[in-house]
Design a protein around this motif. Structure first.
Motif, short mmCIF file in Angstrom:
data_model
loop_
_atom_site.label_atom_id
_atom_site.label_comp_id
_atom_site.label_asym_id
_atom_site.label_seq_id
_atom_site.Cartn_x
_atom_site.Cartn_y
_atom_site.Cartn_z
N SER A 472 -5.62 -6.55 10.91
CA SER A 472 -5.26 -5.15 11.17
C SER A 472 -4.21 -4.72 10.15
N LEU A 473 -4.16 -3.41 9.90
CA LEU A 473 -3.36 -2.89 8.80
C LEU A 473 -2.49 -1.73 9.29
N ASP A 474 -1.23 -1.73 8.89
CA ASP A 474 -0.35 -0.58 9.12
C ASP A 474 0.37 -0.32 7.80
N TYR A 475 0.71 0.95 7.53
CA TYR A 475 1.40 1.23 6.27
C TYR A 475 2.35 2.40 6.40
N GLU A 476 3.32 2.44 5.50
CA GLU A 476 4.22 3.60 5.41
C GLU A 476 4.64 3.76 3.95
N PRO A 477 5.00 5.00 3.54
CA PRO A 477 5.37 5.24 2.14
C PRO A 477 6.57 4.39 1.72
N ALA A 478 6.59 3.96 0.45
CA ALA A 478 7.68 3.12 -0.05
C ALA A 478 8.14 3.57 -1.44
N GLY A 479 8.21 4.89 -1.65
CA GLY A 479 8.76 5.40 -2.91
C GLY A 479 7.78 5.32 -4.07
N TYR A 480 8.33 5.45 -5.29
CA TYR A 480 7.52 5.51 -6.52
C TYR A 480 7.97 4.43 -7.50
#
Length: 601
Positions: A472-480
């Protein structure tokens, strides 16, 4: 029938959301609660009762959060069934803002999954009381003791307070309802204060206008009240207020802590957005409720009507969808190849796919969606910065200093036997490992930083196929971060076709260019002249395919005789084709766009 007017004692109200990973049984549990509390006539009962869209039933997933009021043990339970997919996390956050407690559902055969963690942390941030429940205990593969121990170790939830249920058979559901009444606090609110109600969802009804789901925080809402939308600054007369039982039932008033719906003749879709605060026009509240943070879209694509005359209908459809789903963004854009359309932003690829399907089904539109892209930051040689969500807007290489691309912090939970395969997938997509934790001897949590552009196309599908569906996969933004990125353009008969342009990593440019050129060669119909299909980076051609010309046999009428006669005819044909090529345009058929931009491939 006269509308009920008695005020409900707020001490008898319990507001809860059901939160869980995908397929852990949220909608099934909602069905059992509706049955046990007698909210639905047994003859009318069906699976996924609260899922109102055909697309939800077909895919077996919840896309929109749905609320319903049921009665049990002398108490009123306001239940919100939420989606489980990571793309619809915004729906979950809005639902949690309308509750005091959450039922955290975990599959007893799978244990903690990525969205279990994400949704649980979200509930904790909202200071909600959590009732942990292990579902599917009737399955042969269920291992409740291991899952209890995992929940206690990872999330700190006491093992002796975790309930065991089977949402399918109904076993343990009455005990869950009693635990909700005992453990989840009643809502707080002053019935005599100035009215403040939070809109947490809205949708557009073509006969009645905007219908909004609301939660009363303070004060009392009556059906003869003139209301004011505090953020929009508009006044409206109430036409109807009511509750969902799950059928819409008209009532005379709603008090603090109650959840219901409101119809106020709002025709403008911008007048009742999610997060809006409703107050009385004659006695307004001093301060609006906090509402919601606007979600930031992560994936963009162009949506164009196949028939240019449908553009106004497409705009109206997007307006109405945005009311129901505030996470969609859109702005007009035009393309040489596809005409006028909209650049739309979505929270993820499934979200994009669902919106596209809803436009086609609910609004009967024939549309083309371009390849998905993400938002890049382009830094020019003169020091200026620009945001690029459309590959055609990327400046020329000679003006570029560098490009930054968005990154994701992803969390993958996988059985240990697939660990090597998952790590190989992440590394092939330019991922960097942050850490690895063993939740138990059989299950591992991997954390990676990975470019968003590598995830949006088919990462989730590849992960599922490599792990037989168990990861299973979860994600959140982590900048550039700065990356070696280039724009690949497709030229057909030496003319660039903007709809096929895309930004890729330098190492993948040759592969992408070759693949698209090969695909277009199959899709573009033959002309009377050779049609070159080229992939280019800047001014450099990296791949070429040719659609061969149709041939007319000009020598068919020559039965022998002088060779110069034949040469003359062939030279004449050659000149004609050359002239035709100079003035001819290759029309790319709509089917070619649809097939070439298909996401699945």
């Amino acid at each position: 029938m006269a509308a009920p007017t008695s005020t409900v004692d707020s001490g008898k109200i319990r507001n809860i959301s059901i939160i869980a990973h995908i397929d852990h049984g949220k909608s099934t549990l909602s069905d059992r609660i509706l049955e046990i509390t007698g909210a639905v006539d047994p003859r009318l009962m069906r699976a996924q009762y609260l899922d109102s869209m055909d697309i939800e039933r077909e895919r077996g997933i919840t896309i929109k959060a749905q609320n319903v009021r049921v009665q049990y043990g002398g108490h009123i339970i306001q239940l919100i069934d939420t989606p489980g997919h990571v793309d619809f996390g915004y729906e979950v956050s809005r639902s949690l803002a309308a509750c005091e407690g959450a039922v955290l559902l975990v599959d007893a055969s799978q244990g903690i999954q990525a969205q279990t963690l994400a949704n649980c942390y979200q509930a904790i941030e909202n200071n909600l009381e959590i009732v942990a429940v292990l579902n599917k205990i009737d399955l042969p593969a269920a291992d409740p003791e291991r899952c209890k121990e995992e929940l206690e170790r990872v999330l700190g939830l006491p093992a002796n307070e975790i309930l065991l249920i089977s949402a399918k058979t109904g076993e343990g559901v009455p005990e869950l309802l009693r635990a909700v009444i005992e453990r989840i606090p009643a809502p707080q609110g002053d019935p005599d204060a100035a009215l403040r109600a939070l809109i947490f969802d809205s949708y557009y009804d073509q006969y009645r206008g905007v219908i909004s789901s609301i939660r009363i925080i303070d004060g009392t809402l009556r059906d003869d009240t003139r209301i004011r939308m505090m953020r929009a600054g508009e006044n409206h007369e109430i036409e109807e207020i009511g509750i969902r039982t799950p059928d819409m039932l008209r009532v005379g008033r709603l008090g603090p802590g109650e959840v219901g719906y409101i119809v106020a003749g709002v025709k403008d879709v911008g007048g009742a957005r999610s997060g809006e605060t409703i107050t009385e026009a004659s006695r307004p509240a001093a301060k609006a409720l906090e509402g919601y943070l606007d979600p930031k879209p992560m994936v963009f694509c162009g949506i164009y009507p196949i028939d240019g005359d449908d553009l106004p209908d497409l705009r109206d459809a997007l307006d109405k969808l945005k009311l129901n789903d505030a996470s969609i963004t859109y702005e007009p854009e035009s393309s040489k190849a596809l005409g006028f359309g909209f650049r739309c932003g979505f929270l993820g690829l499934l979200h994009m796919e669902i919106v596209r399907e809803r436009l086609e089904r609910e609004f009967d539109l024939a549309i083309i969606a371009t390849a998905p892209s993400v938002v890049y930051r382009a830094f020019l040689s003169d020091g200026t910065e620009m945001l690029v969500d459309n590959p055609t807007e990327l400046p020329d290489l000679s003006r570029l200093d560098h490009i930054d691309e968005p990154m994701l912090a992803i969390s993958i939970l996988t059985p240990a036997e697939f660990l090597g395969s998952v790590m190989d997938l992440c590394q092939s997509r330019r991922g960097e490992m942050v850490k690895m934790d063993y939740l138990s001897t059989e299950r591992v949590e991997l954390r990676y930083t990975i470019p968003l552009a590598e995830v949006v196309i088919d990462f989730f599908d590849a992960l599922k196929s490599r792990t037989k569906g168990y990861a299973s996969l979860d994600y959140e933004p982590a900048g550039y971060i700065t990356s070696q990125l280039v724009r690949v353009d497709l030229l057909i008969n030496h003319e660039p076709v903007d709809a096929f342009s895309t930004i890729v990593h330098k190492s993948n440019a040759d592969y992408y260019g070759r693949r698209m050129a090969e695909r277009l060669k199959e899709l573009i119909p033959r002309q009377m002249f050779d049609v070159p299909i080229q992939a280019a980076v800047g001014g450099r051609i990296i791949s070429r395919e040719t659609v061969k010309a149709r041939r007319k046999d000009v020598l068919a009428k020559c039965y022998g005789g002088d060779i110069t006669r034949k040469r003359k005819l062939l030279e004449k044909q050659k000149e004609g084709k050359k002239r035709m090529k100079n003035i001819g345009r290759v029309e790319v058929p709509q089917e070619a766009f649809v097939a070439a931009l298909k996401l699945e491939d």
